[in-house]
Scaffold this active site. Structure first.
Site, short mmCIF file in Angstrom:
data_model
loop_
_atom_site.label_atom_id
_atom_site.label_comp_id
_atom_site.label_asym_id
_atom_site.label_seq_id
_atom_site.Cartn_x
_atom_site.Cartn_y
_atom_site.Cartn_z
N CYS A 1 0.70 -1.14 0.02
CA CYS A 1 0.17 -0.01 -0.12
C CYS A 1 0.79 1.40 -0.05
CB CYS A 1 -0.97 -0.17 1.18
SG CYS A 1 -2.00 1.44 1.32
N PRO A 2 0.56 2.21 -0.81
CA PRO A 2 -0.51 2.59 -1.62
C PRO A 2 -0.27 1.91 -3.23
CG PRO A 2 0.68 4.69 -1.55
CD PRO A 2 1.30 3.50 -0.55
#
Lengths: 380, 79
Positions: B18-19
């Site tokens: 993430c992200p």
């Protein structure tokens, strides 16, 4: 002779060359091994210095030293541009000569490149502090900026030093307060995802500080284009935001050398995140910003990776099996204003703990910046 | 939700943390025509909440989230 070639003279390449000079001292003096550092820029640049240039606390000259002053004399230094990597034949080609160079082991440490031109209007409408010219232009602009809307927009992810946009925002808030201009300036910080930073603990920390200091926060904000005449940002999500002074973190890309050699998309080298060996070729490593690993594009990462790869290269040069691995260790100081800072450290899969900002940590950060030149020499 | 069998575009973000998957999607969607069906492959659990939230904000349609052994396939239609 066993030939080790390192391409790139930033933090990763320079620390690595100096570590190897130490680890392979005997082999180098016996002429059994060559360590060659190839860099297109005869100067070594310590980029974190640029964060302080807009505030008049450092100059661009403070960030730069001739690389020959930093590299161990046992390292062969070549100032030239590598234009091609042939991983089948283990050869490098150069911009200004017809000859090529054979390597037994190659390390790519070519860093990240700013790509503001990939967003229409950004180069014309935005300022940044990620390079010498940008930092100086922003210093001049900020000196005359006494009222209006200042927007700090993180346009590109990933980018160098993920902490810097938050740092700049907190620093400019404090800097304007010191000058009695904060009441006349609105500040907005924007980030592409649904929080203020990629790391959740940093995002939570920054969000609280922004609220305390009356800094607006816009998330899910992906800049589509900038209209420099209207001083307007339009986003992929359909939002518009006006500005008087736009400080933008430009999109970054890796190196064409990497893409052309088939070592990774978008110029980042696909590597094993523990061994840092390229997945698409033998005898090739990548360290620093150009290596596609799931941690920050930060100087500390390049530094720790260089230590691991120095061990692995030295083992191979001696005919031994390499065992050193990188665990994702990352260490960052974060300025929380003009005279206080915090400090984080983490590894792969870990969420950092953000300490209460303090003046001693601010001075520790400035002290580290001064001692960086010892780091580059491989001494720290 | 509609079962999707043949997406027009597949984005393989498996392995990215993430992200990364969300940013891969945002970067790609900009260049796609309305009506294009996209399959985002992600091994990051947060994508199953972050991506739908972004799709709603940006005005694209979530079609289906399919759980596989080691990843998720998120299907969407570009508005």
């Amino acid at each position: 002779m066993h030939r080790i070639a390192i391409v790139g003279g930033g933090t990763g390449g320079t620390v690595l060359a100096n570590r190897l000079a130490s680890e392979l001292r005997r082999e180098l003096e016996a002429g059994e091994v060559e360590v060659r550092l190839i860099t297109a820029d005869p100067n070594h640049v310590y980029k974190p210095t640029f964060l302080y240039v807009p505030f008049g606390e450092k100059t661009v000259d403070d960030a730069t030293r001739p690389i020959e002053e930093l590299v161990d004399r046992r390292v062969t230094l070549t100032v030239d541009e590598v234009t091609g990597v042939d991983t089948e034949r283990n050869r490098l080609s150069f911009a200004d000569r017809t000859t090529s160079l054979h390597y037994d082991q190659l390390v790519l440490a070519t860093g990240a490149t700013l790509a503001p031109e990939t967003v229409p209007g950004l180069a014309e409408g935005g300022h940044h502090f990620y390079g010498p010219d940008g930092a100086e232009r922003l210093r001049d602009e900020l000196a005359d900026f006494t009222e209006g809307h200042l927007v700090l927009s993180v346009v590109g992810v990933p980018h160098m030093c993920p902490a810097a946009p938050v740092e700049f925002t907190l620093m400019v808030d404090d800097w304007l307060r010191e000058r009695g201009r904060r009441e006349a300036v609105d500040i907005t910080y924007t980030y592409p995802i649904n929080r203020a930073h990629g790391l959740e603990s940093i995002a939570d920390w920054a969000t609280d500080l922004f609220a305390e200091r009356d800094i607006n926060l816009e998330t899910f904000f992906n800049v589509d284009e900038v209209d420099p005449d209207a001083e307007l940002i339009e986003t992929v999500e359909g939002d518009e935001l006006g500005y008087d002074l736009l400080v933008a973190i430009p999109p970054h890309r890796g190196s064409d050398l990497v893409t052309d050699a088939g070592l990774g998309e978008d110029g980042w080298v696909d590597v094993d995140r523990h061994t840092l060996e390229a997945t698409a070729a033998d005898d090739v490593y990548a360290i620093g910003d150009v290596a596609d690993v799931p941690t920050s594009k930060a100087g500390s990462v390049a530094h720790y990776e260089a230590g691991v790869v120095a061990d692995r290269l030295a083992s191979r040069a001696r005919g031994e099996t390499p065992t050193a691995t990188y665990d994702g260790k990352t260490v960052c100081f974060l300025e929380a204003g003009m005279d206080e800072a915090t400090f984080i450290e983490f590894a792969y899969g870990e969420e950092p703990y953000v300490r209460e900002p303090s003046k001693p940590l601010h001075w520790a950060k400035l002290g580290y910046n001064e001692s960086y030149w010892l780091t580059a020499r491989g001494l720290l | 939700m509609t079962a999707v069998t043949e997406p027009d575009v597949t984005i393989d973000s498996r392995g990215a943390t993430c992200p990364g998957p969300l940013m891969d999607l945002i970067g790609k969607v900009k260049s796609l025509d309305p009506g294009t069906v996209v399959e985002l492959q992600t091994s990051e659990r947060n994508s199953t909440t972050d991506v739908p939230e972004w799709l709603e904000k940006a005005g694209h349609d979530l079609l289906e989230i399919e759980e596989r052994d080691d990843h998720w396939n998120i299907y969407l239609e570009v508005d």
